[in-house]
Write a protein that holds these residues in place. Sequence first.
Motif, PDB file in Angstrom:
ATOM      1  N   LEU A 178       0.826  -1.203   0.000  1.00 47.18           N
ATOM      2  CA  LEU A 178       0.000   0.000   0.000  1.00 47.18           C
ATOM      3  C   LEU A 178       0.863   1.258   0.000  1.00 47.18           C
ATOM      4  O   LEU A 178       0.528   2.253  -0.658  1.00 47.18           O
ATOM      5  N   ALA A 179       1.971   1.228   0.712  1.00 47.35           N
ATOM      6  CA  ALA A 179       2.878   2.378   0.722  1.00 47.35           C
ATOM      7  C   ALA A 179       3.456   2.619  -0.664  1.00 47.35           C
ATOM      8  O   ALA A 179       3.551   3.771  -1.126  1.00 47.35           O
ATOM      9  N   VAL A 180       3.833   1.528  -1.347  1.00 52.19           N
ATOM     10  CA  VAL A 180       4.346   1.651  -2.717  1.00 52.19           C
ATOM     11  C   VAL A 180       3.285   2.240  -3.634  1.00 52.19           C
ATOM     12  O   VAL A 180       3.560   3.126  -4.460  1.00 52.19           O
ATOM     13  N   LEU A 181       2.042   1.762  -3.490  1.00 50.66           N
ATOM     14  CA  LEU A 181       0.963   2.242  -4.354  1.00 50.66           C
ATOM     15  C   LEU A 181       0.612   3.699  -4.074  1.00 50.66           C
ATOM     16  O   LEU A 181       0.283   4.454  -4.994  1.00 50.66           O
ATOM     17  N   VAL A 182       0.687   4.095  -2.806  1.00 48.34           N
ATOM     18  CA  VAL A 182       0.420   5.500  -2.474  1.00 48.34           C
ATOM     19  C   VAL A 182       1.462   6.400  -3.123  1.00 48.34           C
ATOM     20  O   VAL A 182       1.134   7.451  -3.702  1.00 48.34           O
ATOM     21  N   ALA A 202       3.205   5.705  -5.779  1.00 51.31           N
ATOM     22  CA  ALA A 202       2.985   5.674  -7.222  1.00 51.31           C
ATOM     23  C   ALA A 202       1.815   6.563  -7.617  1.00 51.31           C
ATOM     24  O   ALA A 202       1.857   7.256  -8.645  1.00 51.31           O
ATOM     25  N   ASN A 203       0.768   6.560  -6.807  1.00 51.20           N
ATOM     26  CA  ASN A 203      -0.373   7.424  -7.106  1.00 51.20           C
ATOM     27  C   ASN A 203      -0.016   8.900  -6.978  1.00 51.20           C
ATOM     28  O   ASN A 203      -0.680   9.761  -7.559  1.00 51.20           O
ATOM     29  N   GLY A 204       1.028   9.174  -6.212  1.00 50.04           N
ATOM     30  CA  GLY A 204       1.494  10.557  -6.133  1.00 50.04           C
ATOM     31  C   GLY A 204       1.946  11.077  -7.488  1.00 50.04           C
ATOM     32  O   GLY A 204       1.870  12.289  -7.764  1.00 50.04           O
ATOM     33  N   LEU A 205       2.392  10.169  -8.360  1.00 47.12           N
ATOM     34  CA  LEU A 205       2.768  10.570  -9.714  1.00 47.12           C
ATOM     35  C   LEU A 205       1.560  11.072 -10.486  1.00 47.12           C
ATOM     36  O   LEU A 205       1.663  11.985 -11.312  1.00 47.12           O
ATOM     37  N   THR A 206       0.399  10.460 -10.246  1.00 42.13           N
ATOM     38  CA  THR A 206      -0.830  10.918 -10.904  1.00 42.13           C
ATOM     39  C   THR A 206      -1.134  12.358 -10.510  1.00 42.13           C
ATOM     40  O   THR A 206      -1.484  13.194 -11.355  1.00 42.13           O
ATOM     41  N   THR A 207      -0.988  12.644  -9.226  1.00 43.08           N
ATOM     42  CA  THR A 207      -1.205  14.012  -8.740  1.00 43.08           C
ATOM     43  C   THR A 207      -0.229  14.984  -9.406  1.00 43.08           C
ATOM     44  O   THR A 207      -0.605  16.096  -9.796  1.00 43.08           O
ATOM     45  N   GLN A 208       1.023  14.522  -9.546  1.00 39.74           N
ATOM     46  CA  GLN A 208       2.041  15.371 -10.160  1.00 39.74           C
ATOM     47  C   GLN A 208       1.715  15.646 -11.628  1.00 39.74           C
ATOM     48  O   GLN A 208       1.891  16.765 -12.117  1.00 39.74           O
ATOM     49  N   ALA A 219      -2.778  -6.848  -9.783  1.00 37.43           N
ATOM     50  CA  ALA A 219      -3.776  -5.926 -10.325  1.00 37.43           C
ATOM     51  C   ALA A 219      -3.634  -4.518  -9.759  1.00 37.43           C
ATOM     52  O   ALA A 219      -3.684  -3.545 -10.517  1.00 37.43           O
ATOM     53  N   PRO A 220      -3.449  -4.325  -8.443  1.00 41.89           N
ATOM     54  CA  PRO A 220      -3.271  -2.954  -7.935  1.00 41.89           C
ATOM     55  C   PRO A 220      -2.058  -2.249  -8.534  1.00 41.89           C
ATOM     56  O   PRO A 220      -2.100  -1.047  -8.809  1.00 41.89           O
ATOM     57  N   PHE A 221      -0.958  -2.988  -8.746  1.00 48.77           N
ATOM     58  CA  PHE A 221       0.238  -2.371  -9.324  1.00 48.77           C
ATOM     59  C   PHE A 221      -0.032  -1.914 -10.749  1.00 48.77           C
ATOM     60  O   PHE A 221       0.305  -0.791 -11.127  1.00 48.77           O
ATOM     61  N   ILE A 222      -0.632  -2.796 -11.557  1.00 49.72           N
ATOM     62  CA  ILE A 222      -0.929  -2.445 -12.953  1.00 49.72           C
ATOM     63  C   ILE A 222      -1.953  -1.320 -13.010  1.00 49.72           C
ATOM     64  O   ILE A 222      -1.870  -0.409 -13.845  1.00 49.72           O
ATOM     65  N   THR A 223      -2.941  -1.358 -12.121  1.00 54.19           N
ATOM     66  CA  THR A 223      -3.948  -0.296 -12.076  1.00 54.19           C
ATOM     67  C   THR A 223      -3.303   1.054 -11.798  1.00 54.19           C
ATOM     68  O   THR A 223      -3.618   2.058 -12.452  1.00 54.19           O
TER      69      THR A 223
END
Length: 471
Positions: free
Chosen positions: A306-310, A312-318, A444-448
């Motif tokens: 979950l920490a890794v995914l959080v 990674a999702n920070g890149l979306t915000t960026q 699936a969460p990583f690819i998503t």
Amino acid sequence: MNEEIGASRETQSLANGSLVAEAVAQQLEAMLSAGNYDGVKLLLSPVQPVDIAQAIGTLPMILQALAFRLLNKNEAIEVYEYLDPSVQQNLLDRLRSNEVLDLVEEMSPDDRVRLFDELPAKVVRRLLAELSPEERRVTAQLLGYESETAGRLMTTEFIDLKEFLSVSQALKLVRQRATFSETIYSLYVTDKERHLTGILSLRDLVVADPESLIGEVMTREVVNVRTDTDQEEVARAIQRYDFLALPVVDLEKRLVGIVTVDDVIDVIEQEATRDIYAAGAVQAGDEDDYFQSNLFVVARRRIVWLAVLVLANGLTTQVIAMNDEVLKQVVLLTAFIPLLIGAGGNVGAQSSTVVIRGLSTQRIQRLGLFRAIAKEALAGALLGVLMAVFVVPFAWWQGQGQGPLVATAVGISLIAITTLAATAGASLPLLFDRMGLDPALMSAPFITTATDVAGVLIYLKTASWLLGRLG
């Protein structure tokens, strides 16, 4: 009449195992609490050992040992092998030393090794030291093999014959050793140095001429695995050839054990559970104790992914922050970001699931890796077109004065994102597999998350390009 009732109870036990175990557990706890021990023995008499084990496992810890002691010795050994590891350990703590030794001594070698894998090293050393010399030797041999290999999974309780024996001599030998063997339906033929030379079934032996030699009726082409073969490969071999057991040989082709189908069923369940946990980005550890773990252990097993995914999702915000100008000009574009990244994530998850399962069953190799990727990419593009048929008119209607821009950006991005997601979902697990890593780790969460970042970038860049062309 009584025989019919007994047969009916046995049939019901097989057909409705879980329901039977639940009903038995309720009655068992009530009888034990009331001290009705004769009633407990009568209750458990027609019940299958696996259902008794499940029922005992649901009892309070203080009653588990009491219920177990009411079983006769032979039944107790069989029931013990079906118990969950945690219940087995509880019984070891509560039973007297002699009772524990009798149980461990009489267990089949493969089940004993599985129990020892769950126990502290100090307890294992003590139990090993108190086993009979033969059982100690066999157990130490199995413990010496790598975990999750055929050597660790096999049992040494099998029947081997010699080519020079007659069929009648072999049948006599089978009768003598049947009680001490895991299975008698598959019989193995070895030479004087115990090299595996042939195989025959019990049926072949029974129908053969009593005067014929084993070497004349056996089959010389024997499917076998080595002691270092991974347990998943063993399971696939048994599934492929519909075997009840599979012989295991060492590096010098000597027969050292067999893996039976009941052990393989456990392996299939274990591996499937691991893949499901990995696909959900859960670091599950041992699935047997997962639901018995405390809240902090559960959280610890999930927090890494979950920490890794959080992050990674920070890149979306960026990405969104870097393209804020186009969003300021056409605010409605923001409303379709969840739709696009959701579609991409779902398509990518579907593709990865299909490919990971295909790798597990080895069916994807028949199609070919590149054809599998191409097939998923085309499927992703087709899905994007089909979804665009519904989404584009809606985006046009919502956009009002800016409808053409929004609808075009959404339509182009939707097709591009689903195509990219399907391609990534298919290719990344294959890449992991080629690298020798578990493809289920490409979950699936990583690819998503990866497709979320790429999808937002595609969408905003497409909208920016269209805005420049139309402006």
